[in-house]
Write a protein that holds these residues in place. Structure first.
Motif, PDB file in Angstrom:
ATOM      1  N   SER A 159       0.845  -1.193   0.000  1.00  0.00           N
ATOM      2  CA  SER A 159       0.000   0.000   0.000  1.00  0.00           C
ATOM      3  C   SER A 159       0.877   1.239   0.000  1.00  0.00           C
ATOM      4  CB  SER A 159      -0.925   0.002   1.227  1.00  0.00           C
ATOM      5  OG  SER A 159      -0.183   0.212   2.405  1.00  0.00           O
ATOM      6  N   ARG A 201       1.280   3.482   2.142  1.00  0.00           N
ATOM      7  CA  ARG A 201       1.937   3.845   3.407  1.00  0.00           C
ATOM      8  C   ARG A 201       2.826   2.730   3.931  1.00  0.00           C
ATOM      9  NH1 ARG A 201      -0.936   2.600   8.287  1.00  0.00           N
ATOM     10  NH2 ARG A 201      -2.736   1.243   7.956  1.00  0.00           N
ATOM     11  N   SER A 202       3.303   1.876   3.047  1.00  0.00           N
ATOM     12  CA  SER A 202       4.145   0.767   3.482  1.00  0.00           C
ATOM     13  C   SER A 202       5.384   0.667   2.614  1.00  0.00           C
ATOM     14  CB  SER A 202       3.370  -0.552   3.425  1.00  0.00           C
ATOM     15  OG  SER A 202       3.069  -0.893   2.083  1.00  0.00           O
ATOM     16  N   ARG A 257       7.601   9.810   6.045  1.00  0.00           N
ATOM     17  CA  ARG A 257       7.254   9.741   4.625  1.00  0.00           C
ATOM     18  C   ARG A 257       7.401  11.104   3.972  1.00  0.00           C
ATOM     19  NH1 ARG A 257       2.354   9.987   1.472  1.00  0.00           N
ATOM     20  NH2 ARG A 257       2.369   8.456  -0.219  1.00  0.00           N
ATOM     21  N   GLY A 261       6.606  10.331  -1.612  1.00  0.00           N
ATOM     22  CA  GLY A 261       5.872   9.233  -0.998  1.00  0.00           C
ATOM     23  C   GLY A 261       6.778   8.166  -0.423  1.00  0.00           C
ATOM     24  N   TYR A 277       9.937   6.527   2.146  1.00  0.00           N
ATOM     25  CA  TYR A 277      10.390   6.554   3.537  1.00  0.00           C
ATOM     26  C   TYR A 277      11.911   6.475   3.649  1.00  0.00           C
ATOM     27  CZ  TYR A 277       5.532   5.578   4.831  1.00  0.00           C
ATOM     28  OH  TYR A 277       4.170   5.640   5.003  1.00  0.00           O
ATOM     29  N   SER A 316       3.492   2.558   8.030  1.00  0.00           N
ATOM     30  CA  SER A 316       3.406   3.797   8.806  1.00  0.00           C
ATOM     31  C   SER A 316       2.453   3.640   9.989  1.00  0.00           C
ATOM     32  CB  SER A 316       2.935   4.932   7.896  1.00  0.00           C
ATOM     33  OG  SER A 316       2.752   6.117   8.631  1.00  0.00           O
ATOM     34  N   ARG A 360       6.646   7.194  10.505  1.00  0.00           N
ATOM     35  CA  ARG A 360       5.458   8.037  10.593  1.00  0.00           C
ATOM     36  C   ARG A 360       5.036   8.474   9.195  1.00  0.00           C
ATOM     37  NH1 ARG A 360       9.046  10.120  14.079  1.00  0.00           N
ATOM     38  NH2 ARG A 360       9.300  12.024  12.860  1.00  0.00           N
TER      39      ARG A 360
END
Length: 725
Positions: free
Chosen positions: A603, A605-606, A652, A657, A659, A692, A725
């Motif tokens: 996804s 956020r990963s 992030r 986008g 990390y 996240s 985060r």
């Protein structure tokens, strides 16, 4: 969807050494290695992976499977080559050269066709699809496909007449001629097709292979193709099965099964418990289809009342469900709550234009898609004029501006996030609840790379499960941008069977109960790691030394999309979360399996980075599961494993986008850590997984078993860091 995503020959050839090494590892220094490499290119050109960033791993998986198939069928292949050699020996070398040259001319002629003619010819004669099936795939009517085939035949006849001295009789005589009288019953083996490819056919493009197979390898099919070229407006035959040897039965397995089902009794609990997983899956798919027939078939009285509209071109009638039944009770993703006015399909994967959930219509579902809806009130669709952009006099003043937005011209730049149009779009109502039957709406559906059209639809009925609507396409625009492809789930053969009478006789409650029983029976077989494997690998895992959450365990992971009918939610089982020990997408999974590829970072956020450590000896596995480096490991894998331990994750970056720092991102790409990797039984993998606000850890897992539905794995979390985060 109007065209298939492609990969260039140049990009494929960058991976030639890798693909050849995979094939050679299974076949040795064998001539068949070349055949496997060529067939891998064919597969890539014909049906490339959904994520082209995973191309190397995907090619490795395809080459491995082809090499294994080749090794298993070598005896049959040798015999077929002998048979073909005997028939081909009758021809003179000169005649063979002339015939192959003629075939190549046809190849070139087809590849030179403009769209949509090239696509329909390839789908008709290579994939052997009927005109109805081609229409469904390309989002057009069967009549349109037949017309396009006829025009393609005309263009091909004209070009070939000009190319060959002697005109039509010359090229037709060469292509229709068989090497001997028995040739029409002979099918050229896969290695022979690959041998043709070595003279420069495969990398020219997929269409070349299509015509080699369709015109050269199977003379009976060649005759049909050429008959269509020679005789204008000839109806094309539809084949539902391969050619049969003389004296063989003339009915196919699916035809026999359809006949048998008419009188088949309802299977008992004892029979279902003893049934194979494949049989349970077939029963489940048939049950889903029966449920779909109950819920998605418009009432005949409603259809009859809309007869005047439905007699007009570019119109239709459809049912949409509102989420009142479980999504996975139907064969399509989205539970019947979505609809595409282009493909006339209900699946979320079929590029939908409209959804109906919670009693409200919405449009624009992902990425750069957008949809603008306008309520028109009680307006008959027959009164709306196709292509008429001017707002009608009866339209309320506050709706005129939205009417203009619906009919405006848009570009890819307008659809990009942050554009001026997007700022306007955010001020518009995003959903509409129909107040009563008879309400009509106007929709602009803009899907970059896929479709762009204006459609009017009218609510004809509302009930406990959803609504029935009629629709009319008022304007179809040129598709902005080139289609990039999307996820295409596997297609089960039961989707083409006749639903048995004992299923169609059940009501909705009975069908829901029956599929629930099938899933309960299948659950243990799909998701329980065999006891023998558990016992064997338990010592290697070591004790679970945490009290708040498991740090070690066993798991199952299934091939994505292949077992959906037997699981509680779409794609359940194709993912796994080591944090929550769950196979559900809703539980923030870290690992996924699709077409024998393992991938992570599922996804936005990963982040997920995977290294294949190879086969670790069992005596050493316990130490590796504890975080030690394997004794025998390639230098590249050693460096990548060290990087997994050292990489620092930061908050992030809103711009990219990501990390990680730009420098670490370059190393990730150099190690190919984010491209996924082939799933191989006996191999051990290290994975750095972070989500996240949830977790950041290093997991080591081993694929300890494989069966028809997926893989069993043993895993251990060996190191943790603060969650990003």
């Amino acid at each position: 969807m109007t065209q298939t995503p492609t990969i260039s020959a140049e990009r494929l050839l960058q991976h030639e050494a890798f693909v050849r090494a995979v094939a050679r590892g299974l076949l040795g220094n064998d001539d068949r290695v070349h055949d496997v490499v060529q067939e891998t290119w064919v597969r890539a050109l014909r049906n490339p992976p959904r994520r082209t960033t995973m191309l190397r791993a995907w090619l490795g998986r395809v080459a491995r499977n082809l090499a294994l198939d080749t090794r298993r069928s070598s005896a049959r292949s040798r015999q077929r080559e002998v048979d073909v050699a005997r028939s081909e020996a009758v021809e003179s070398v000169a005649r063979t050269h002339e015939r192959l040259s003629a075939q190549r001319e046809v190849v070139d002629a087809v590849l030179a066709l403009d769209e949509p003619y090239a696509s329909v010819v390839l789908l008709r004669y290579y994939d052997e699809l009927s005109t109805e099936e081609i229409g469904q795939r390309l989002g057009r009517s069967a009549a349109t496909v037949r017309s396009q085939l006829s025009r393609a035949h005309e263009q091909l006849r004209g070009r070939l007449d000009n190319e060959f001295e002697g005109g039509r009789s010359a090229w037709a005589g060469l292509l229709l001629a068989a090497p001997d009288s028995k040739a029409t019953a002979t099918t050229v083996s896969a290695p022979s097709t690959a041998a043709l490819a070595t003279v420069g056919v495969v990398i020219v493009g997929l269409g070349a292979v299509v015509l080699v197979k369709g015109l050269a390898a199977e003379p009976t099919r060649s005759t049909e193709v050429l008959h269509g070229l020679l005789v204008p407006n000839t109806p094309q035959p539809v084949h539902s099965a391969p050619l049969l040897a003389a004296g063989a039965a003339t009915d196919t397995a699916s035809e026999r099964r359809s006949v048998e089902q008419d009188d088949a009794p309802v299977p008992t609990d004892v029979q279902l418990t003893a049934a194979s997983l494949s049989d349970l899956l077939r029963y489940a798919v048939l049950t889903q289809r029966a449920i779909g027939d109950v819920l998605l078939t418009p009432d005949p009285a409603t259809v009859a009342s809309a007869g005047g509209l439905l007699a007009l071109p570019n119109t239709g009638i459809a049912r949409l469900l509102d989420g009142s039944v479980s999504e996975n009770l139907l064969t399509m993703r989205g539970g019947g709550a979505y609809f595409s006015f282009t493909t006339e399909q209900h699946s979320y994967d079929a590029s939908p234009d409209l959804s109906f959930r919670g009693g409200a219509f919405r449009s624009g579902f992902a990425g750069h898609d957008f949809g603008i809806l306008l309520e028109l009130g009680d307006v008959g669709l027959e009164s709306l004029v196709p292509g008429e952009r001017g707002a009608p006099n009866w339209l309320a003043p506050d709706a005129v501006e939205r009417w203009k937005l619906i009919w405006a011209d848009y570009t890819l730049e307008d659809a990009a996030h942050g554009s001026d149009f997007r700022a306007i779009e955010r001020t518009l109502p995003q959903s509409f609840k129909p107040k009563k039957v008879g309400t009509s709406y106007l929709l602009r559906s803009f899907k970059p790379h896929e479709a762009d059209h204006v459609v009017a639809f009218r609510v004809e009925a509302l009930d406990n499960h959803g609504c029935t609507l009629t629709w009319r396409t008022l304007d179809a625009r040129a598709t902005p941008g080139e289609w990039r492809g999307s996820y295409t789930p596997s297609r089960h053969p039961a989707l083409d069977e006749v639903v048995p009478a004992w299923l169609t006789a059940m009501d909705l409650a009975g069908l829901e109960g029956f599929i629930a029983s099938l899933r309960a029976i299948a659950r243990e077989r799909l998701f329980e790691v065999p006891a023998a494997l558990r016992e064997h690998y338990l010592a290697a895992l070591g004790p679970d030394d945490t009290s708040f959450a498991p740090s070690t365990g066993f798991a199952r992971i299934l091939q994505r999309g292949e077992w959906d009918a037997l699981v509680p939610e779409t794609d359940f089982g194709a993912y796994y979360s080591f944090v929550r020990c769950s196979n559900s997408w809703d539980d923030v999974p870290e690992l996924g399996l699709e077409q024998d590829l393992l991938w992570s970072g599922l996804s936005g956020r990963s982040i997920g980075l995977i290294v294949d450590l190879g086969i670790v000896p069992f005596a050493e596995l316990g130490a590796v599961m504890g975080g030690a480096e394997p004794a025998h490991i390639t230098e590249a894998a050693r460096e990548a494993l060290a990087f997994l331990h050292l990489v620092q994750l930061a908050p992030r970056d809103p711009e990219t986008g990501r990390y990680v720092s730009p420098e670490d991102q370059e190393r990730i790409q150099a190690f190919e850590l984010d491209l996924g990797t082939s799933a191989l039984v006996g191999h051990t993998y290290a994975m750095r997984s972070a989500v996240s606000g949830s977790h950041d850890h290093l997991v080591v897992f081993t694929l300890i078993g494989e069966d028809e539905s997926g893989y069993s794995l043993a895993w251990r979390i060996v190191q943790t860091w603060p969650a990003p985060r």
